[in-house]
Design a protein around this motif. Structure first.
Motif, PDB file in Angstrom:
ATOM      1  N   ASP A 132      12.384   1.965  -6.683  1.00  0.00           N
ATOM      2  CA  ASP A 132      12.723   2.500  -8.004  1.00  0.00           C
ATOM      3  C   ASP A 132      11.462   2.850  -8.795  1.00  0.00           C
ATOM      4  N   ALA A 133      10.445   2.010  -8.663  1.00  0.00           N
ATOM      5  CA  ALA A 133       9.201   2.232  -9.404  1.00  0.00           C
ATOM      6  C   ALA A 133       8.509   3.512  -8.945  1.00  0.00           C
ATOM      7  N   ILE A 134       8.382   3.688  -7.635  1.00  0.00           N
ATOM      8  CA  ILE A 134       7.693   4.876  -7.123  1.00  0.00           C
ATOM      9  C   ILE A 134       8.530   6.131  -7.352  1.00  0.00           C
ATOM     10  N   LYS A 135       9.850   5.982  -7.296  1.00  0.00           N
ATOM     11  CA  LYS A 135      10.720   7.121  -7.607  1.00  0.00           C
ATOM     12  C   LYS A 135      10.490   7.584  -9.041  1.00  0.00           C
ATOM     13  N   TYR A 136      10.363   6.623  -9.953  1.00  0.00           N
ATOM     14  CA  TYR A 136      10.079   6.953 -11.356  1.00  0.00           C
ATOM     15  C   TYR A 136       8.748   7.710 -11.464  1.00  0.00           C
ATOM     16  N   PHE A 149       7.715   8.719   0.231  1.00  0.00           N
ATOM     17  CA  PHE A 149       6.399   8.095   0.155  1.00  0.00           C
ATOM     18  C   PHE A 149       6.266   7.053   1.266  1.00  0.00           C
ATOM     19  N   LEU A 150       5.043   6.822   1.707  1.00  0.00           N
ATOM     20  CA  LEU A 150       4.767   5.808   2.715  1.00  0.00           C
ATOM     21  C   LEU A 150       4.537   4.473   2.031  1.00  0.00           C
ATOM     22  N   SER A 151       5.102   3.429   2.596  1.00  0.00           N
ATOM     23  CA  SER A 151       5.026   2.105   1.992  1.00  0.00           C
ATOM     24  C   SER A 151       4.696   1.079   3.069  1.00  0.00           C
ATOM     25  N   TYR A 152       3.568   0.400   2.908  1.00  0.00           N
ATOM     26  CA  TYR A 152       3.143  -0.622   3.865  1.00  0.00           C
ATOM     27  C   TYR A 152       3.083  -1.979   3.166  1.00  0.00           C
ATOM     28  N   HIS A 180       0.882  -1.173   0.000  1.00  0.00           N
ATOM     29  CA  HIS A 180       0.000   0.000   0.000  1.00  0.00           C
ATOM     30  C   HIS A 180       0.913   1.214   0.000  1.00  0.00           C
ATOM     31  N   ILE A 181       0.828   2.013  -1.060  1.00  0.00           N
ATOM     32  CA  ILE A 181       1.687   3.176  -1.235  1.00  0.00           C
ATOM     33  C   ILE A 181       0.852   4.447  -1.079  1.00  0.00           C
ATOM     34  N   ILE A 182       1.379   5.398  -0.297  1.00  0.00           N
ATOM     35  CA  ILE A 182       0.711   6.687  -0.097  1.00  0.00           C
ATOM     36  C   ILE A 182       1.750   7.795  -0.287  1.00  0.00           C
ATOM     37  N   TYR A 223       2.600  24.218 -14.177  1.00  0.00           N
ATOM     38  CA  TYR A 223       2.123  25.341 -13.372  1.00  0.00           C
ATOM     39  C   TYR A 223       3.228  26.343 -13.040  1.00  0.00           C
ATOM     40  N   LYS A 224       4.338  26.243 -13.797  1.00  0.00           N
ATOM     41  CA  LYS A 224       5.434  27.206 -13.687  1.00  0.00           C
ATOM     42  C   LYS A 224       5.864  27.410 -12.233  1.00  0.00           C
ATOM     43  N   ARG A 225       6.115  26.288 -11.569  1.00  0.00           N
ATOM     44  CA  ARG A 225       6.562  26.333 -10.173  1.00  0.00           C
ATOM     45  C   ARG A 225       7.906  25.626 -10.043  1.00  0.00           C
ATOM     46  N   THR A 226       8.559  25.839  -8.926  1.00  0.00           N
ATOM     47  CA  THR A 226       9.821  25.160  -8.635  1.00  0.00           C
ATOM     48  C   THR A 226       9.748  24.561  -7.237  1.00  0.00           C
ATOM     49  N   GLY A 227      10.701  23.691  -6.936  1.00  0.00           N
ATOM     50  CA  GLY A 227      10.757  23.118  -5.593  1.00  0.00           C
ATOM     51  C   GLY A 227      10.086  21.756  -5.513  1.00  0.00           C
ATOM     52  N   HIS A 228      10.062  21.232  -4.306  1.00  0.00           N
ATOM     53  CA  HIS A 228       9.522  19.898  -4.081  1.00  0.00           C
ATOM     54  C   HIS A 228       8.001  19.876  -4.231  1.00  0.00           C
ATOM     55  N   LEU A 229       7.510  18.821  -4.835  1.00  0.00           N
ATOM     56  CA  LEU A 229       6.064  18.624  -4.935  1.00  0.00           C
ATOM     57  C   LEU A 229       5.567  17.718  -3.810  1.00  0.00           C
ATOM     58  N   TRP A 230       6.415  16.767  -3.399  1.00  0.00           N
ATOM     59  CA  TRP A 230       5.985  15.736  -2.452  1.00  0.00           C
ATOM     60  C   TRP A 230       6.437  16.037  -1.028  1.00  0.00           C
ATOM     61  N   GLN A 231       5.635  15.589  -0.087  1.00  0.00           N
ATOM     62  CA  GLN A 231       5.922  15.779   1.328  1.00  0.00           C
ATOM     63  C   GLN A 231       6.816  14.643   1.828  1.00  0.00           C
ATOM     64  N   GLY A 232       8.103  14.754   1.564  1.00  0.00           N
ATOM     65  CA  GLY A 232       9.052  13.748   2.033  1.00  0.00           C
ATOM     66  C   GLY A 232       8.940  12.430   1.284  1.00  0.00           C
TER      67      GLY A 232
END
Length: 247
Positions: A73-77, A101-104, A14-16, A90-99
């Protein structure tokens, strides 16, 4: 602080992942489409089965099955390519993700079906829709309406049920306590030599049939398997001192 080791064993996950500061990661219908296109590419490139998914406005849920030790590797892709698309769009810079990913990692069929239901019911829990079939960006919708990304679900285990059976299953309430039990299961322990051991067998299974009769022997088996004295003591409502005596 060192990062916690991930489980990468082939199996069910389960990936979040959430947007940074809980910001929206899907703004327009084309964003959802782009993510699903990338998910389909990832599925084929990494030999992964997509069993179910739900894309919410500021996060996503995936129930995946890997054949190799390539979940990271898959989720990184998936994340990096969608992030590049989103920032350019959307002409933005910086990180999109909050740290990270969670993996269960899921350990049995019971876990699988509980998590599948949780994923599909996310829009209802968030009060975005009232009925399970009303939310477009989830796997059930694809199946029910044979929609554009039906191919994503090739070989999914949800087809072990009929469509009507699955809809009925998803339409009933999900007990949060059951879900909590899935995720609080001890996942892995670090051995003295530094290697990681995955605890596929849940603690309670050591005591299911003869919790009292062979309790002492089962305590020892659970400890040798990898559970700590504290975990066993908490489960049996005994002191760690008592557990130590039996070990």
């Amino acid at each position: 602080m060192a990062r916690k080791d991930r489980i990468t064993t082939p199996g069910f996950y389960h990936i979040i992942n959430r947007g940074v500061e809980k910001r929206n990661i899907f703004v327009s219908p084309s964003d959802y489409d782009k993510f699903l296109e990338l998910l389909d590419t990832m599925r084929e490139a990494f030999d992964i089965i997509v069993h179910s998914y739900c894309l919410m406005t500021n996060h996503y849920h995936l129930l995946l099955q890997t054949q190799d030790e390539n979940i990271s590797d898959a989720i990184k892709y998936l994340n990096s390519n969608y992030s590049m698309y989103f920032n350019k769009q959307y002409k933005r810079t910086g990180h999109l993700w909050q740290g990270r990913f969670l993996s269960y990692y899921l350990y049995d069929d019971a876990h699988f079906w509980i998590v599948a239901k949780y994923i599909e019911r996310n829009p209802i829990k968030a009060n975005m829709v009232q009925k399970i079939h009303q939310y477009r960006y989830q796997s059930f919708f694809q199946w029910k309406y044979k929609s554009t990304y039906m191919n994503l679900l090739e070989n999914s285990m949800i087809f072990d049920m009929t469509l009507n059976e699955y809809e009925t299953y998803l339409s009933s309430e999900l007990d949060d306590k059951i879900l909590d039990k899935v995720f609080e299961t001890q996942k892995m322990v670090k051995q003295k030599d530094g290697t990681i051991k995955i605890l596929y067998k849940r603690l309670e299974t050591f005591f299911d049939e003869d919790r009292d009769i062979n309790r002492n022997a089962n305590i020892k088996k659970a400890y040798e398997y990898g559970y700590t004295k504290t975990q066993i003591a908490d489960f049996l409502e005994l002191s760690t001192k008592t557990i130590s005596k039996h070990i």
